[in-house]
Motif scaffolding. Structure first.
Motif, PDB file in Angstrom:
ATOM      1  N   TRP A 154       0.831  -1.188   0.000  1.00 42.73           N
ATOM      2  CA  TRP A 154       0.000   0.000   0.000  1.00 42.73           C
ATOM      3  C   TRP A 154       0.873   1.247   0.000  1.00 42.73           C
ATOM      4  CZ3 TRP A 154      -2.728   2.773   4.475  1.00 42.73           C
ATOM      5  CH2 TRP A 154      -3.740   3.625   3.961  1.00 42.73           C
ATOM      6  N   ALA A 155       1.875   1.230   0.865  1.00 42.73           N
ATOM      7  CA  ALA A 155       2.798   2.369   0.959  1.00 42.73           C
ATOM      8  C   ALA A 155       3.542   2.575  -0.366  1.00 42.73           C
ATOM      9  CB  ALA A 155       3.797   2.151   2.091  1.00 42.73           C
ATOM     10  N   VAL A 156       3.955   1.466  -0.992  1.00 43.60           N
ATOM     11  CA  VAL A 156       4.646   1.568  -2.282  1.00 43.60           C
ATOM     12  C   VAL A 156       3.726   2.199  -3.326  1.00 43.60           C
ATOM     13  CG1 VAL A 156       5.583   0.211  -4.192  1.00 43.60           C
ATOM     14  CG2 VAL A 156       6.248  -0.317  -1.854  1.00 43.60           C
ATOM     15  N   GLY A 157       2.446   1.753  -3.312  1.00 40.96           N
ATOM     16  CA  GLY A 157       1.492   2.318  -4.251  1.00 40.96           C
ATOM     17  C   GLY A 157       1.307   3.807  -4.029  1.00 40.96           C
ATOM     18  N   ILE A 158       1.232   4.208  -2.753  1.00 33.99           N
ATOM     19  CA  ILE A 158       1.096   5.625  -2.445  1.00 33.99           C
ATOM     20  C   ILE A 158       2.319   6.393  -2.939  1.00 33.99           C
ATOM     21  CG2 ILE A 158       1.015   7.276  -0.549  1.00 33.99           C
ATOM     22  CD1 ILE A 158      -0.646   5.152   0.968  1.00 33.99           C
ATOM     23  N   ALA A 159       3.500   5.783  -2.731  1.00 38.47           N
ATOM     24  CA  ALA A 159       4.727   6.444  -3.182  1.00 38.47           C
ATOM     25  C   ALA A 159       4.673   6.699  -4.681  1.00 38.47           C
ATOM     26  CB  ALA A 159       5.940   5.585  -2.825  1.00 38.47           C
ATOM     27  N   PHE A 160       4.230   5.695  -5.439  1.00 37.88           N
ATOM     28  CA  PHE A 160       4.135   5.874  -6.889  1.00 37.88           C
ATOM     29  C   PHE A 160       3.121   6.940  -7.249  1.00 37.88           C
ATOM     30  CE2 PHE A 160       6.968   3.339  -9.203  1.00 37.88           C
ATOM     31  CZ  PHE A 160       7.231   2.194  -8.463  1.00 37.88           C
ATOM     32  N   SER A 161       2.008   6.969  -6.508  1.00 39.30           N
ATOM     33  CA  SER A 161       0.984   7.948  -6.857  1.00 39.30           C
ATOM     34  C   SER A 161       1.466   9.362  -6.533  1.00 39.30           C
ATOM     35  CB  SER A 161      -0.325   7.631  -6.142  1.00 39.30           C
ATOM     36  OG  SER A 161      -0.219   7.956  -4.789  1.00 39.30           O
ATOM     37  N   VAL A 162       2.288   9.475  -5.503  1.00 40.75           N
ATOM     38  CA  VAL A 162       2.890  10.778  -5.212  1.00 40.75           C
ATOM     39  C   VAL A 162       3.806  11.200  -6.354  1.00 40.75           C
ATOM     40  CG1 VAL A 162       4.581  11.952  -3.769  1.00 40.75           C
ATOM     41  CG2 VAL A 162       2.746  10.639  -2.705  1.00 40.75           C
ATOM     42  N   LEU A 163       4.644  10.245  -6.783  1.00 36.86           N
ATOM     43  CA  LEU A 163       5.599  10.567  -7.844  1.00 36.86           C
ATOM     44  C   LEU A 163       4.900  10.917  -9.142  1.00 36.86           C
ATOM     45  CD1 LEU A 163       8.280   7.804  -7.195  1.00 36.86           C
ATOM     46  CD2 LEU A 163       8.456  10.236  -6.685  1.00 36.86           C
ATOM     47  N   ALA A 164       3.664  10.421  -9.301  1.00 45.03           N
ATOM     48  CA  ALA A 164       2.959  10.671 -10.547  1.00 45.03           C
ATOM     49  C   ALA A 164       2.280  12.030 -10.550  1.00 45.03           C
ATOM     50  CB  ALA A 164       1.916   9.577 -10.782  1.00 45.03           C
ATOM     51  N   ARG A 165       2.264  12.664  -9.410  1.00 49.34           N
ATOM     52  CA  ARG A 165       1.593  13.965  -9.362  1.00 49.34           C
ATOM     53  C   ARG A 165       2.539  15.062  -9.806  1.00 49.34           C
ATOM     54  NH1 ARG A 165      -1.871  14.963  -4.073  1.00 49.34           N
ATOM     55  NH2 ARG A 165      -3.770  14.148  -4.952  1.00 49.34           N
ATOM     56  N   THR A 166       2.063  15.855 -10.712  1.00 48.81           N
ATOM     57  CA  THR A 166       2.938  16.914 -11.221  1.00 48.81           C
ATOM     58  C   THR A 166       3.237  17.945 -10.138  1.00 48.81           C
ATOM     59  OG1 THR A 166       0.944  17.935 -12.087  1.00 48.81           O
ATOM     60  CG2 THR A 166       2.305  16.698 -13.643  1.00 48.81           C
ATOM     61  N   GLU A 167       2.279  18.116  -9.189  1.00 49.06           N
ATOM     62  CA  GLU A 167       2.539  19.105  -8.125  1.00 49.06           C
ATOM     63  C   GLU A 167       3.783  18.737  -7.353  1.00 49.06           C
ATOM     64  OE1 GLU A 167      -0.738  17.404  -8.860  1.00 49.06           O
ATOM     65  OE2 GLU A 167      -1.240  17.566  -6.731  1.00 49.06           O
ATOM     66  N   PHE A 168       3.960  17.398  -7.206  1.00 46.94           N
ATOM     67  CA  PHE A 168       5.136  16.933  -6.467  1.00 46.94           C
ATOM     68  C   PHE A 168       6.419  17.400  -7.144  1.00 46.94           C
ATOM     69  CE2 PHE A 168       7.836  14.335  -3.947  1.00 46.94           C
ATOM     70  CZ  PHE A 168       8.726  13.712  -4.781  1.00 46.94           C
ATOM     71  N   TRP A 169       6.459  17.207  -8.469  1.00 44.50           N
ATOM     72  CA  TRP A 169       7.684  17.538  -9.181  1.00 44.50           C
ATOM     73  C   TRP A 169       7.907  19.051  -9.224  1.00 44.50           C
ATOM     74  CZ3 TRP A 169      11.070  14.012  -9.522  1.00 44.50           C
ATOM     75  CH2 TRP A 169      10.678  12.674  -9.607  1.00 44.50           C
ATOM     76  N   SER A 170       6.833  19.800  -9.402  1.00 46.72           N
ATOM     77  CA  SER A 170       7.031  21.249  -9.439  1.00 46.72           C
ATOM     78  C   SER A 170       7.440  21.780  -8.076  1.00 46.72           C
ATOM     79  CB  SER A 170       5.781  21.971  -9.964  1.00 46.72           C
ATOM     80  OG  SER A 170       4.644  21.478  -9.312  1.00 46.72           O
ATOM     81  N   ALA A 171       6.889  21.163  -7.018  1.00 49.32           N
ATOM     82  CA  ALA A 171       7.309  21.575  -5.677  1.00 49.32           C
ATOM     83  C   ALA A 171       8.763  21.249  -5.448  1.00 49.32           C
ATOM     84  CB  ALA A 171       6.425  20.893  -4.630  1.00 49.32           C
ATOM     85  N   LEU A 172       9.153  20.081  -5.950  1.00 50.67           N
ATOM     86  CA  LEU A 172      10.528  19.627  -5.737  1.00 50.67           C
ATOM     87  C   LEU A 172      11.525  20.519  -6.489  1.00 50.67           C
ATOM     88  CD1 LEU A 172      11.952  17.300  -4.233  1.00 50.67           C
ATOM     89  CD2 LEU A 172      11.974  16.053  -6.395  1.00 50.67           C
ATOM     90  N   LEU A 173      11.131  20.813  -7.743  1.00 46.92           N
ATOM     91  CA  LEU A 173      12.098  21.511  -8.593  1.00 46.92           C
ATOM     92  C   LEU A 173      11.933  23.027  -8.495  1.00 46.92           C
ATOM     93  CD1 LEU A 173      11.607  19.190 -11.701  1.00 46.92           C
ATOM     94  CD2 LEU A 173      13.550  19.180 -10.140  1.00 46.92           C
ATOM     95  N   GLY A 174      10.920  23.454  -7.735  1.00 45.64           N
ATOM     96  CA  GLY A 174      10.686  24.897  -7.648  1.00 45.64           C
ATOM     97  C   GLY A 174       9.854  25.342  -8.832  1.00 45.64           C
ATOM     98  N   SER A 175       8.780  26.070  -8.581  1.00 42.20           N
ATOM     99  CA  SER A 175       7.886  26.414  -9.693  1.00 42.20           C
ATOM    100  C   SER A 175       8.637  27.281 -10.686  1.00 42.20           C
ATOM    101  CB  SER A 175       6.646  27.161  -9.176  1.00 42.20           C
ATOM    102  OG  SER A 175       6.584  27.071  -7.803  1.00 42.20           O
ATOM    103  N   ARG A 176       8.415  26.915 -11.968  1.00 43.06           N
ATOM    104  CA  ARG A 176       9.127  27.704 -13.000  1.00 43.06           C
ATOM    105  C   ARG A 176       8.165  28.658 -13.685  1.00 43.06           C
ATOM    106  NH1 ARG A 176      13.798  24.598 -14.103  1.00 43.06           N
ATOM    107  NH2 ARG A 176      14.516  24.166 -11.980  1.00 43.06           N
TER     108      ARG A 176
END
Lengths: 251, 107
Positions: free
Chosen positions: A229-251
């Motif tokens: 379940w936790a692994v699935g949640i991790a993947f769903s987090v990674l699939a969210r674009t908000e996650f990546w933009s937050a990580l990389l800083g909004s451009r």
């Protein structure tokens, strides 16, 4: 005799009692009374109990055959069924985790009910002790899997290394479970003000499940689905674009 | 006769025979069987045989307390056990003679 040896003996005997718990208590007491002096002697000589006598499960099996007690505790279809129930509930939990980030829009309630169902059906026989986890571990398919992991020195070292990472994983898993629970309670519109609090209360229990599973393999039927379940949640987090933009800083 | 039945019968005879010379506790019987040359027999098989013979009424048991170690439970033959030993030994000798006869031509 030192306490380490005594603990080892008590552990062996309690596991043996568990393997024989379908027999009358008086008979099991006699069996233990016969064996204990030999365990004491082996332990005092510094030997390993399982090397000399086999695991409690193996000892119990040979004893049953010679004593005429009946060679198996559970009907033969039961260990196999319970094993596949573990597979199903783990896979279901993984899918639930994956979908909880709403990559696909699904009614969270339905998923939860289905997961609850598969979990319960898999947990009940295991919790009741029939089949024993050793019966499941001795299934030919499971044996082949575990022998694969211990076949070469490299795989053994790999497994040992992964085991050292387990505490760190439990930490990460606790956070992921917390996240998944918060999403879930929000989706279900439960406890308006308190999803985070309730999620925290439940999530802190997950390392306990993990550590229990180390010694008592029955907890695996809860811990493995939790991990997936936790692994699935991790993947769903990674699939969210908000996650990546937050990580990389909004451009 | 099924092989496992045959082996069970042989182990019964071996255990009864060991106990006929002297009472013994669990792994004392194992040790004496091994010394006699039955090295392949598993400990659990011997313990299980002791239980089966006891439950069938061929053995009695008593506990001997000990100061230095754990109490040991000794098994001993009773009349039923001695009778079973005599009959099984006779059957075994007849079987062994027959096998010698069969093999005598080829050995």
């Amino acid at each position: 005799m030192n306490t380490k040896a005594r603990t080892e003996i008590d552990d062996y005997l309690s596991r043996l009692r568990h393997e024989l718990d379908d027999l009358p208590a008086a008979e099991v007491d006699e069996v233990v009374e016969d064996l204990e002096p030999q365990l004491v002697e082996i332990a005092e000589d510094g030997g390993a109990l399982a090397d000399r006598l086999g695991t409690p499960a193996e000892y119990a099996r040979e004893l049953r055959a010679a004593a005429g007690f009946g060679t198996s505790r559970s009907p033969s279809w039961l260990p196999r069924t319970v094993f596949w129930l573990l597979v199903v509930s783990t896979a279901t939990a993984g899918i639930c985790g994956l979908l909880s980030g709403r990559i696909v829009s699904v009614d969270a309630g339905f998923l939860l009910v289905f997961l609850g169902f598969t979990l319960t059906v898999s947990l009940v026989p295991i919790a009741l002790g029939r089949p024993t986890t050793s019966e499941v571990a001795e299934l030919p398919g499971v044996r082949r899997l575990t022998s694969l992991l211990t076949r070469t020195e490299n795989t053994r070292r790999g497994v040992a290394y992964l085991t050292t990472l387990q505490p760190a994983w439990f930490l990460v898993r606790t956070f992921l479970v917390w996240l998944g629970l918060v999403w879930l309670f929000r989706d279900l519109d439960l406890w308006d003000a308190w999803p985070e609090v309730l999620a925290t209360a439940l999530a802190v229990g997950t390392p306990v499940v993990g550590y229990r599973a180390r010694n008592d393999r029955r907890w695996l039927w809860l811990s493995l689905p939790l991990t997936m379940w936790a692994v699935g949640i991790a993947f769903s987090v990674l699939a969210r674009t908000e996650f990546w933009s937050a990580l990389l800083g909004s451009r | 006769m099924e092989l496992s039945q045959l082996l069970k019968g042989v182990l019964d005879l071996a255990v009864l025979s060991v106990l006929s010379t002297e009472d013994g506790y669990g792994y004392d019987v194992v040790r004496r069987l091994r010394q006699a040359g039955l090295t392949e027999v598993g400990d659990a098989s011997v313990y299980g045989t002791l239980r089966r013979l006891y439950n069938a009424g061929a053995l009695t048991s008593y506990v001997q307390p000990s100061e230095e170690g754990p109490h040991r439970k000794y098994y001993a033959l009773n009349d039923v056990g001695r009778q079973q030993l005599a009959e099984s030994a006779k059957t075994w000798r007849e079987f062994a003679d027959a096998m010698s006869g069969l093999l005598g031509g080829t050995a």
